[in-house]
Structures are given as structure tokens and as C-alpha cells.
Scaffold this motif. Sequence first.
Motif, mmCIF file in Angstrom:
data_model
loop_
_atom_site.group_PDB
_atom_site.id
_atom_site.type_symbol
_atom_site.label_atom_id
_atom_site.label_comp_id
_atom_site.label_asym_id
_atom_site.label_seq_id
_atom_site.Cartn_x
_atom_site.Cartn_y
_atom_site.Cartn_z
ATOM 1 N N ARG A 280 2.743 9.420 0.028
ATOM 2 C CA ARG A 280 2.591 10.333 -1.100
ATOM 3 C C ARG A 280 1.691 11.485 -0.685
ATOM 4 N N ALA A 281 1.787 12.580 -1.412
ATOM 5 C CA ALA A 281 0.933 13.724 -1.106
ATOM 6 C C ALA A 281 -0.021 13.939 -2.269
ATOM 7 N N TRP A 282 -1.231 14.396 -1.950
ATOM 8 C CA TRP A 282 -2.209 14.707 -2.993
ATOM 9 C C TRP A 282 -2.025 16.162 -3.413
ATOM 10 N N ASP A 283 -1.718 16.355 -4.677
ATOM 11 C CA ASP A 283 -1.602 17.699 -5.228
ATOM 12 C C ASP A 283 -2.915 18.008 -5.933
ATOM 13 N N ALA A 284 -3.755 18.793 -5.242
ATOM 14 C CA ALA A 284 -5.117 19.008 -5.748
ATOM 15 C C ALA A 284 -5.109 19.774 -7.070
ATOM 16 N N GLN A 285 -4.125 20.655 -7.233
ATOM 17 C CA GLN A 285 -4.098 21.446 -8.456
ATOM 18 C C GLN A 285 -3.711 20.581 -9.664
ATOM 19 N N ALA A 286 -2.636 19.820 -9.498
ATOM 20 C CA ALA A 286 -2.183 18.962 -10.601
ATOM 21 C C ALA A 286 -3.028 17.689 -10.687
ATOM 22 N N ARG A 287 -3.905 17.496 -9.712
ATOM 23 C CA ARG A 287 -4.756 16.314 -9.641
ATOM 24 C C ARG A 287 -3.960 15.022 -9.721
ATOM 25 N N GLN A 288 -2.929 14.923 -8.917
ATOM 26 C CA GLN A 288 -2.158 13.682 -8.866
ATOM 27 C C GLN A 288 -1.509 13.511 -7.492
ATOM 28 N N THR A 289 -1.068 12.282 -7.209
ATOM 29 C CA THR A 289 -0.318 12.053 -5.978
ATOM 30 C C THR A 289 1.162 12.079 -6.326
ATOM 31 N N VAL A 290 1.960 12.635 -5.424
ATOM 32 C CA VAL A 290 3.404 12.698 -5.652
ATOM 33 C C VAL A 290 4.130 12.188 -4.410
ATOM 34 N N PRO A 291 5.305 11.535 -4.592
ATOM 35 C CA PRO A 291 6.018 11.007 -3.427
ATOM 36 C C PRO A 291 6.420 12.139 -2.490
ATOM 37 N N MET A 292 6.364 11.883 -1.181
ATOM 38 C CA MET A 292 6.824 12.895 -0.227
ATOM 39 C C MET A 292 8.268 12.593 0.113
ATOM 40 N N ARG A 293 9.073 13.640 0.072
ATOM 41 C CA ARG A 293 10.529 13.439 0.191
ATOM 42 C C ARG A 293 10.970 13.094 1.606
ATOM 43 N N ALA B 160 -12.050 11.443 -2.769
ATOM 44 C CA ALA B 160 -12.487 10.597 -3.896
ATOM 45 C C ALA B 160 -11.461 10.653 -5.022
ATOM 46 N N ASN B 161 -11.009 11.844 -5.331
ATOM 47 C CA ASN B 161 -10.074 12.007 -6.451
ATOM 48 C C ASN B 161 -8.716 11.381 -6.161
ATOM 49 N N ALA B 162 -8.206 11.590 -4.957
ATOM 50 C CA ALA B 162 -6.881 11.079 -4.619
ATOM 51 C C ALA B 162 -6.869 9.552 -4.653
ATOM 52 N N ARG C 216 0.813 -1.215 0.000
ATOM 53 C CA ARG C 216 0.000 0.000 0.000
ATOM 54 C C ARG C 216 0.847 1.265 0.000
ATOM 55 N N THR C 217 0.224 2.335 -0.446
ATOM 56 C CA THR C 217 0.824 3.653 -0.288
ATOM 57 C C THR C 217 -0.096 4.436 0.633
ATOM 58 N N GLU C 218 0.443 5.480 1.234
ATOM 59 C CA GLU C 218 -0.381 6.302 2.118
ATOM 60 C C GLU C 218 -0.420 7.712 1.535
ATOM 61 N N VAL C 219 -1.631 8.181 1.232
ATOM 62 C CA VAL C 219 -1.763 9.504 0.621
ATOM 63 C C VAL C 219 -2.159 10.516 1.685
ATOM 64 N N LYS C 220 -1.352 11.559 1.830
ATOM 65 C CA LYS C 220 -1.619 12.591 2.836
ATOM 66 C C LYS C 220 -2.024 13.906 2.166
ATOM 67 N N ASN C 221 -2.300 14.910 3.004
ATOM 68 C CA ASN C 221 -2.621 16.259 2.507
ATOM 69 C C ASN C 221 -3.917 16.340 1.725
ATOM 70 N N ILE C 222 -4.895 15.544 2.047
ATOM 71 C CA ILE C 222 -6.150 15.623 1.301
ATOM 72 C C ILE C 222 -7.045 16.641 1.999
#
Length: 529
Positions: A288-301, A263-265, A250-256
Motif C-alpha cells: 500500500r502507499a501512504w497518501d500524506a494529503q488524504a492521510r490514508q494508505t491506499v493499495p498500490m496497483r 507515525a501516521n501511516a 501483514r501489509t507493506e506501506v511505501k512512500n512514507i
Amino acid sequence: MTSKVMLRQHVFRNNPLIVLMQRRYKTDYRNLKEKKWRGVVGLEIHAQIVSSSKLFSGAGTGFGSPVNASVAFFDAAIPGTLPVLNRRCVEVGVLTALALSCQINPVSWFDRKHYFYADLPAGYQITQQRSPLARNGQLQFQVFTPGVHKKPYTKTSRIHQLQLEQDSGKSLHDEEAQRSLVDLNRAGIPLMELVFEPDLEDGEEAAALVNELSNILRRLGTCSCKMEEGALRVDANVSIHRKGEPLGVRTEVKNIGSVRGVANAVRYELSRQTELLEAGEEVVNETRAWDAQARQTVPMRDKEEKQDYRYMPEPNLPPLRLQMDEHPGPHTGLVSIPELQKQLPELPEQTRQRLQVEFNISRESAIILVNEDVLLQYFTSMMEEKKGRDSRLAVNLLLMELLKQLNKKKMTLEECTVSSSTLGDIVDLQQSGTINLLTARKLLHEALSSCTQSPAQIVKERGWAQITDPQEIRKICEQVLEKNPKLIQEYKAGKTKVFGAFVGQIAKHTEERADMAAVVQQLKKMLSE
Ligand code: ADP
Ligand code: MG
């Protein structure tokens, strides 16, 4: 358009649960389903407890106060300061646990979770790891995304645990000056963390869970649930696997930051993982972080390796004991579970069922009313203000007409200043047959345009009363038919669509005041003669 279709369309446009782009949604999940993958989603939710002071100190909790204005010595980890547990926060945790059918631990403990970061002055967070406040609850909710689901369906997610913990501060990075500043206002703010089992399958279900949790917490008054203020923070754990096989990585998506974002993330992440596995690659267990503007998840450094939090019992706090039964034992002054049980209000699902039975309205209408506090207040006041008021007309005016007109004006419900009694007056005029639906719409429009006259006055002054007299209606129909011999021929030759043209002309001729049901009946009769 039937009222049901209009309701769907309205909900589709306005409900936060609804995925922005239906087409993309379908494409993405089709990919997942065609390849026989199944999505697995488990949420971890932090809810900020409504309390005037912090979890372990007397500092205030107001949102948006000046930087570092609400910081007690303890929050800044000044040596020698000790935590004092805020009783109100325990009560809030217990109330929430009761509403979510959790088993409450008679004794729970606090632990230190260590990590090193500038916004955590003590070098550890006080949380509950070994023995949390409550366990084994469940949340049942309705999944209903009009346009995606034909009908609402019920889903349940188990709750692994509910714990109390303190929030961290906030770091502010000033790139230009190349320095970081810390705001400790948030340090020590009380949170409940709810950990859900991986019982969900897709983003719609995840969003619906968050929506219902928010309904419940707002009803309890335990959390404002303003996601835009960070009062409710959702982390989504997402994986895919094939049915019958063990769960995937699994991945964990934050910042939603919103229900729709959830729903989108999740949808994005499920789709990304499907593509990876289909291409023979692997899913990496990462945050990963949810980038609402780019509408995608990106790895968190900042979290590349697994951290060791070196959990240890918090030595400065005694075990948290609760009073489990009616009779206070040796520990008087404890938070009493039976007392809090008595304080539980009607919960959202109970309200929906009551509305359906008491007012004979549809499940869909009940769901929408309960999702919006303001709508529910309007409806309740309208039904309380006058006995015998037609509940279905009232629901229709609220959910179809009012929302549609607000939409057009780009106004939110909160900005709507029309009183429930004005709305009720319009319903009464419609109910008594004084006006028809079209006039009700016009009256609503007047009310929203801050017209100060009462609906009844407007009807009287502008002559908007409905034409119901059968004689008069027959006369109007005759006039219109006389003027359209050609249309009559077409109609009689089987082109029944022209019927609408007659109706339209009559509506125009009478400035939409005719009782349209009576008109239709009369026209049919005359045309069949
Ligand atoms: P950890 O010990 O790493 O914190 P947990 O077992 O406590 O992991 O689970 C944390 C969260 O992740 C829970 O909300 C749980 O539902 C979710 N979760 C666990 N495994 C999966 C999985 N395979 N797919 C999706 N979510 C998962
Ligand atoms: Mg965990």
C-alpha cells in the motif's frame, strides 16, 4: 506555567515525532487495545550513502542535477560495461554496521534481482541477498512523544541485515503526450538497506526508530537522511494479532516521506486492520502507499501478484572480502574493520549520557538537544566559549525561550542567525543576576530582530538591569501594598489568589526589572505581619 510543562508543550508542537492529532491517536489505539489486539511493525529502510560517485560507476551523485546528466555507460546498461565496486560505499556500510552492533560478514556477495521496468535498464538490480554485508544488529532508541508518553522509554529493535545495493532510475510519466520518459541520474546511486525485525508495536515507536537511525547516520556522516529528497526511505510492514497467537497477515506501506508520516501511516494501517478483522473480514497481504494529503494508505496497483525475482549471483563482481583484524593478510588493500572501528565517532546515545553527566541537565533536555544538530551545536559552543557558564540556564534559554520565539516568528532553527556568543552573553547576564528571566527574553527578542548592539550594551542603555537592592524592593512592595488596601483585606481573609495581582503590579511598575524571587519573599513577609 512550570518550565517542565512549557518544555513539554514546546516539544509537542515542534518535534517531528509528534503525532498531529493527539485525540485521533488515542481513539485509534484505544480501539486496537480495547479489542485486545497488538500491533506488530517491522521496518525496511533504504539509506542513500553519502558518496561523490555511484556504487559501481564513476558517475556523480549530486541531488537535483539536470536530467540524465550523471549517467555512466554502466548505469545505462550499455553492453560490455562492467561494475567496479566503490570502496567508499563499502566503508560507509561497515561503519554503519559497526555503529549498529551488527556482525560483519568477512565475505559477502552480490546478487542480481530481476524485474522488468523502464527505470531499470539492465533488467536487474545488483543487491546482496544470500550473504549481505552484515547481520544481527540492533538499534536502541528512546520513545518520547510528549502528550502521549509521560516519560521517555527505551526500546530495542533487532536488525536482520544490512546490505549494499544500487538504486533504480526514475520514470516520468507525461499523461498529456501519453509517453513515459526516464531519468537515469538515480540509477546506480549507492544505498544501504536495513531490514529490521518485527519488534515494534505502534507508529510512535516506528517514528522514534527512524529518528534515532537518522541521528546515528548523520553523526557517522554516512547518509544525509533528508527524507524530503528521498535520501532515507522507509517501508513499514504492519500487522496485528492477539498476544500469544502467531503473527497476523501483514501489509507493506511505501512512500512514507517524513518521520511524522511514519507515525501516521502505521497508526492508520493498524486502525484499518483492526476494523477489518473486527468486522470479520481479512487483511490482504499487499503493498500500500501512504497518501500524506488524504492521510490514508491506499493499495498500490502495480504489484498485485507475488513477483519472482530470479535471484542469481552477480558474475561480474568478485566476493567482497574485508580485513577483519589488525594484521593485513594476503589480501592487502582491503577495507579494514579495525581501522573503521577507530573512526567511529561518539554516537547519539553516548552524547545524551555525556550531556546529562557533564552538564547536569535532564534526560528530556538531552534528548531534544541531540535530536537537532543545530541546537546541540549552539549548546556545545555556548559551553565551550566560557568556563563556568551555567549549563541549565543555557539549556533553558535554548529549549524554552529561543525555540518559542522562533516558533512565533515561524522561523526554523537553521534560519536563526543569532550567534552562540550572543546567546551566551544573555546567559551570563542572567547568571550574574544583572538581569532576570523576563529581561533575558526581551534581549533574545532584540537579538532575533537583528539588533546589532551587544546584550550588555542594551541593558546599559535602556536601564534594563535587575533591581536587587533589598531596600529598593521593600520600598516598591510598600508602595504597591499601600495602593491596594482592599486586596490586602481579601488576601488576609484567605483569598490567597490575589497574591498574583501584587506580583503583577510590581512587575509592571518596574518594567519587569525587579528580582521577582526577592519580591515574592518580601511581599509574603509584609503580608504576614
Ligand atoms: P519477505 O521475505 O517477504 O521479504 P521478511 O521476513 O524478509 O519477508 O520480512 C520483511 C519485513 O517485514 C521485515 O522488516 C520484517 O520485520 C517485517 N515483517 C515480517 N513479518 C511481519 C509481520 N507479521 N508483521 C509486521 N511486519 C512483519
Ligand atoms: Mg525481505
